[in-house]
Write a protein that holds these residues in place. Sequence first.
Motif, PDB file in Angstrom:
ATOM      1  N   ALA A  70      48.089  33.192  43.372  1.00  0.00           N
ATOM      2  CA  ALA A  70      47.161  32.164  42.886  1.00  0.00           C
ATOM      3  C   ALA A  70      45.817  32.280  43.600  1.00  0.00           C
ATOM      4  N   PRO A  71      44.916  33.095  43.049  1.00  0.00           N
ATOM      5  CA  PRO A  71      43.610  33.269  43.685  1.00  0.00           C
ATOM      6  C   PRO A  71      42.789  31.979  43.626  1.00  0.00           C
ATOM      7  N   SER A  72      42.380  31.504  44.823  1.00  0.00           N
ATOM      8  CA  SER A  72      41.728  30.197  44.868  1.00  0.00           C
ATOM      9  C   SER A  72      40.348  30.235  45.506  1.00  0.00           C
ATOM     10  N   ALA A  73      39.787  31.432  45.675  1.00  0.00           N
ATOM     11  CA  ALA A  73      38.513  31.525  46.395  1.00  0.00           C
ATOM     12  C   ALA A  73      37.285  31.265  45.515  1.00  0.00           C
ATOM     13  N   MET A  74      37.483  31.249  44.186  1.00  0.00           N
ATOM     14  CA  MET A  74      36.358  31.075  43.252  1.00  0.00           C
ATOM     15  C   MET A  74      35.290  32.150  43.455  1.00  0.00           C
ATOM     16  N   LEU A  75      35.743  33.405  43.563  1.00  0.00           N
ATOM     17  CA  LEU A  75      34.810  34.526  43.584  1.00  0.00           C
ATOM     18  C   LEU A  75      34.797  35.167  42.200  1.00  0.00           C
ATOM     19  N   ASP A  76      33.677  35.742  41.839  1.00  0.00           N
ATOM     20  CA  ASP A  76      33.560  36.362  40.516  1.00  0.00           C
ATOM     21  C   ASP A  76      34.397  37.632  40.461  1.00  0.00           C
ATOM     22  N   GLY A  77      35.159  37.770  39.401  1.00  0.00           N
ATOM     23  CA  GLY A  77      35.933  38.999  39.210  1.00  0.00           C
ATOM     24  C   GLY A  77      37.243  39.048  39.974  1.00  0.00           C
ATOM     25  N   GLN A  78      37.636  37.936  40.607  1.00  0.00           N
ATOM     26  CA  GLN A  78      38.823  38.008  41.473  1.00  0.00           C
ATOM     27  C   GLN A  78      40.106  38.252  40.677  1.00  0.00           C
ATOM     28  N   VAL A  79      40.199  37.693  39.481  1.00  0.00           N
ATOM     29  CA  VAL A  79      41.425  37.920  38.694  1.00  0.00           C
ATOM     30  C   VAL A  79      41.516  39.393  38.291  1.00  0.00           C
ATOM     31  N   ALA A  80      40.398  39.966  37.889  1.00  0.00           N
ATOM     32  CA  ALA A  80      40.395  41.372  37.458  1.00  0.00           C
ATOM     33  C   ALA A  80      40.822  42.322  38.574  1.00  0.00           C
ATOM     34  N   VAL A  81      40.279  42.118  39.786  1.00  0.00           N
ATOM     35  CA  VAL A  81      40.641  43.051  40.860  1.00  0.00           C
ATOM     36  C   VAL A  81      42.098  42.878  41.282  1.00  0.00           C
ATOM     37  N   LEU A  82      42.591  41.663  41.233  1.00  0.00           N
ATOM     38  CA  LEU A  82      44.008  41.447  41.568  1.00  0.00           C
ATOM     39  C   LEU A  82      44.903  42.130  40.533  1.00  0.00           C
ATOM     40  N   ARG A  83      44.579  41.911  39.258  1.00  0.00           N
ATOM     41  CA  ARG A  83      45.407  42.502  38.189  1.00  0.00           C
ATOM     42  C   ARG A  83      45.403  44.026  38.283  1.00  0.00           C
ATOM     43  N   GLU A  84      44.227  44.568  38.548  1.00  0.00           N
ATOM     44  CA  GLU A  84      44.111  46.028  38.605  1.00  0.00           C
ATOM     45  C   GLU A  84      44.970  46.615  39.726  1.00  0.00           C
ATOM     46  N   LEU A  85      44.868  46.024  40.917  1.00  0.00           N
ATOM     47  CA  LEU A  85      45.636  46.568  42.040  1.00  0.00           C
ATOM     48  C   LEU A  85      47.142  46.340  41.841  1.00  0.00           C
TER      49      LEU A  85
END
Length: 326
Positions: free
Chosen positions: A163-178
């Motif tokens: 559950a990414p909670s940092a509110m950074l841009d692109g955070q869901v994309a980088v998590l999904r990719e890795l």
Amino acid sequence: MSFPLTRPRRLRIKESTRELVREFRVSKNDLVMPLFVREDIKAKVPIQSMPGIFQFPLKEAVEEARAIEGLGIKAVLLFGIPALKDKKASQAYAGDGIIQQALREIKKAAPGLTLIADTCLCEYTADGQCGIFKNGAVDNDASLELLAKTALSQAEAGADLVAPSAMLDGQVAVLRELLDQEEFFHTGILSYAVKYASAFYGPFREAAGSQDNFKGDRKNHQMDPANLREALREAQADAEEGADLLMVKPAWNNLDVLAALRANFPLPLAAYSVSGEYAMLKLAGQAGYFAEEAAVKELLTSIKRAGADVIITYYAREAVERGWID
Ligand code: PBG
């Protein structure tokens, strides 16, 4: 014709009829219980601003998770509080970090629970920031790499959802990719898509152990509570980046945002009834200013009515244990 034409009160006279026509019900299947696991303690520590909520040492966190599973609650949201905080938040992604240990142990002890790991760096950085802080703001792209590493190590330790909670841009994309690159295809992402920079997180700072080291605010990355259209943009971006569920936070003062997301996105929606909401209900309830049980049920039902499928609440365990919610 006689006045009035309609009498809605006909359906309100008896409790049984009211039950029959009730539109929304909260069930324990909807609830997620947050748990704070702290590395440098031997016995649980009460959180003063949230009576009834504790930081647990690993062993007691595992017992707590088993009890929660035993009550029929489906999920816990885990926060780790490391003994060591540093510049690079190294304990957030350490293989033997407190959150990774907790995920492994709880997975074994309570295999039927859905384990959600909060993916942020604020509990792990020396300055309490959600990422690498540079020139007065969180450095977006430098922090993304660390967040992705954190999510991967949480997935390796057994998280069902990160559950990414940092509110950074692109955070869901980088998590999904890795995660996909490392073949964690079935580790889902519960995105804190719409997270406002809110005063209602106050008590959480004590719970997460960042009350002393964190100075300032998070307005450079969390959303302005004045904005609604921007919430749709955030949700859109996260849906496109591959989020499996979207969250709105805080819940109580953002029910309109929840309803807007419900109308615009088919993804499951979560609402986080945050530490300040808990503190207000608990303290006023304890003072006898209103009936706590009724107030808690009313709030949770309103959150569901506004569109939430999943409600994260510090009341989850107590409400089910005391029979407030079936
Ligand atoms: C950040 C995080 C916070 C909360 C959940 N995750 C604090 C913040 O953003 O300042 C707040 C939860 C609450 O208040 O209950 N990792």
